[in-house]
Design an enzyme around this catalytic site. Structure first.
Site, mmCIF file in Angstrom:
data_model
loop_
_atom_site.group_PDB
_atom_site.id
_atom_site.type_symbol
_atom_site.label_atom_id
_atom_site.label_comp_id
_atom_site.label_asym_id
_atom_site.label_seq_id
_atom_site.Cartn_x
_atom_site.Cartn_y
_atom_site.Cartn_z
ATOM 1 N N ARG A 35 0.833 -1.195 0.000
ATOM 2 C CA ARG A 35 0.000 0.000 0.000
ATOM 3 C C ARG A 35 0.876 1.257 0.000
ATOM 4 N NH1 ARG A 35 -2.123 -3.537 3.901
ATOM 5 N NH2 ARG A 35 -4.225 -4.339 3.434
ATOM 6 N N LYS A 74 -2.305 -1.586 7.646
ATOM 7 C CA LYS A 74 -3.681 -1.106 7.739
ATOM 8 C C LYS A 74 -4.526 -2.008 8.632
ATOM 9 C CE LYS A 74 -7.689 -0.081 4.803
ATOM 10 N NZ LYS A 74 -8.210 -0.103 3.409
ATOM 11 N N HIS A 103 -3.428 3.705 -5.857
ATOM 12 C CA HIS A 103 -3.898 2.445 -5.260
ATOM 13 C C HIS A 103 -4.208 1.403 -6.329
ATOM 14 C CE1 HIS A 103 -5.198 0.180 -1.768
ATOM 15 N NE2 HIS A 103 -6.281 -0.191 -2.428
ATOM 16 N N ARG A 158 -1.772 -1.394 -6.694
ATOM 17 C CA ARG A 158 -1.923 -2.557 -5.815
ATOM 18 C C ARG A 158 -2.831 -3.600 -6.478
ATOM 19 N NH1 ARG A 158 -1.585 -4.685 -0.666
ATOM 20 N NH2 ARG A 158 -3.510 -5.308 0.395
ATOM 21 N N HIS A 199 -3.730 -9.403 2.628
ATOM 22 C CA HIS A 199 -5.178 -9.489 2.809
ATOM 23 C C HIS A 199 -5.500 -10.565 3.837
ATOM 24 C CE1 HIS A 199 -5.054 -7.634 -1.308
ATOM 25 N NE2 HIS A 199 -5.955 -6.879 -0.715
ATOM 26 N N TYR A 241 -9.234 -7.435 -5.201
ATOM 27 C CA TYR A 241 -8.002 -6.934 -5.799
ATOM 28 C C TYR A 241 -7.483 -7.822 -6.929
ATOM 29 C CZ TYR A 241 -7.506 -3.424 -2.152
ATOM 30 O OH TYR A 241 -7.711 -2.344 -1.345
#
Length: 327
Positions: free
Chosen positions: A199, A224, A279, A282, A305, A314
């Site tokens: 990220r 995150k 982003h 990613r 994740h 994603y």
């Protein structure tokens, strides 16, 4: 001491404390009344209690301000949340008392905001507002219902699926090449983003002390998700990092978020690349890594994740690639 008595089919709790107005509330069960009374007494002892009767006269802006001062600083996303709270304090609904803050007031705010922002933005704002009111009800004994619970939220927008193709990548990297006053850190930053699926915040917070080129890993102490993780590095990523100079502040990329965003936006404009966010790199990296790591557990370990459902947002496989695998 609190007094608990049954009256007209309900249990009434009354808290008397010298120097404070009496607090009275009614409950369906005696246990609830006792719990409420203990909570009020505890808040009075801590000096953080305000009168239930007075709380109905509190303006929303007062509740927002208290939350921003007492609760927001303890959060990792404190800066962004504080900005959102300050914005809500400038809106018309902030002038309403908590007793008169009805679902229709919140709904009007929602409808006005939807004229200028996306559904995702208003969903986040309503979530913040609902959380603040819920906190005030639980922690500050605010005796009003949460109007946000009765307000219909806009449909959740579909996640972005914008990927950077190879032609756009070549043009973007060409425009990021350090010439004149262009930022020297942007080219390696973008390459590393495409190689690791890290990220933006993780890349900008990366420090040399956590980079181990010999083992081809980079450790992220805080992500995150609130946990740390070790990111495996490809040989290309290691080569890019090995060529970088060491900044004085020990960060791999000594850039501010605003400077990075501005440089990326200008490079996209020069390269004539439309609707590309940082982003999205990613998303692109995750889809590319999926071709090398068909095991979803291994893929999630690289990207960070925590659930397969989130990973699916994603991973955007190309239909032609899947067709080739089918034979």
């Amino acid at each position: 001491m609190a007094s608990i008595r049954q009256r007209s089919g309900v249990w009434q709790a009354r808290v008397r404390r010298k120097g404070f107005p009496d607090e009275v509330n009614s409950f369906a069960t005696k246990a609830e009344a006792q719990m409420w009374a203990r909570c009020i007494e505890s808040l009075i002892d801590k000096g953080t209690h305000f009168s239930l009767n007075q709380s109905k006269d509190w303006l929303l802006t007062d509740v927002l301000e208290r939350y921003m001062q007492e609760v927001t600083p303890s959060k990792r996303g404190a800066k962004r949340e504080a900005e959102g709270i300050r914005f809500m304090q400038r809106q018309k609904m902030a002038a309403y008392s908590m007793e008169r803050l009805t679902p229709s007031v919140i709904a009007n705010y929602r409808d006005e905001r939807l004229k200028s922002v996306s559904a995702g933005t208003i969903i986040r704002e309503l979530s913040i507002l609902s959380g603040i009111i819920t906190h005030a009800r639980k922690e500050w004994s605010l005796s009003v219902a949460n109007p946000c619970a009765l307000v219909r939220k806009p449909p959740t927008p579909q996640g972005r699926c914008r990927l950077l193709n190879t032609n756009e990548e070549s043009r973007l990297l060409a425009e990021l090449r350090p010439i004149g006053r262009r930022n020297r850190w942007m080219t390696p930053l973008v390459i590393l983003a495409l190689e690791t699926a890290m990220r933006r915040g993780e890349l900008l917070a990366l420090r040399w002390e956590n980079v181990h080129l010999q083992h081809q890993t980079a450790f992220l102490p805080m992500t995150k998700n609130g946990t740390g993780r070790t990111v495996p590095l490809s040989k290309k990523a290691v080569a890019v990092l090995a060529e970088l100079p060491r900044a004085s502040d020990a960060r791999v990329f000594p850039l501010t978020d605003m400077a990075m965003h501005a440089a990326f936006r200008k490079a996209c404009a020069r390269a004539h690349i439309v609707d590309l966010h940082f982003h999205d790199l990613r998303h692109t990296a995750t889809s590319r890594l999926a071709e090398k790591l068909p095991n979803v557990i291994e893929l999630a370990a690289v990207t960070g994740h925590q659930t397969i459902q989130m990973l699916k947002r994603y991973y955007h496989p190309k239909a032609e690639v899947l067709a080739q695998k089918l034979g």
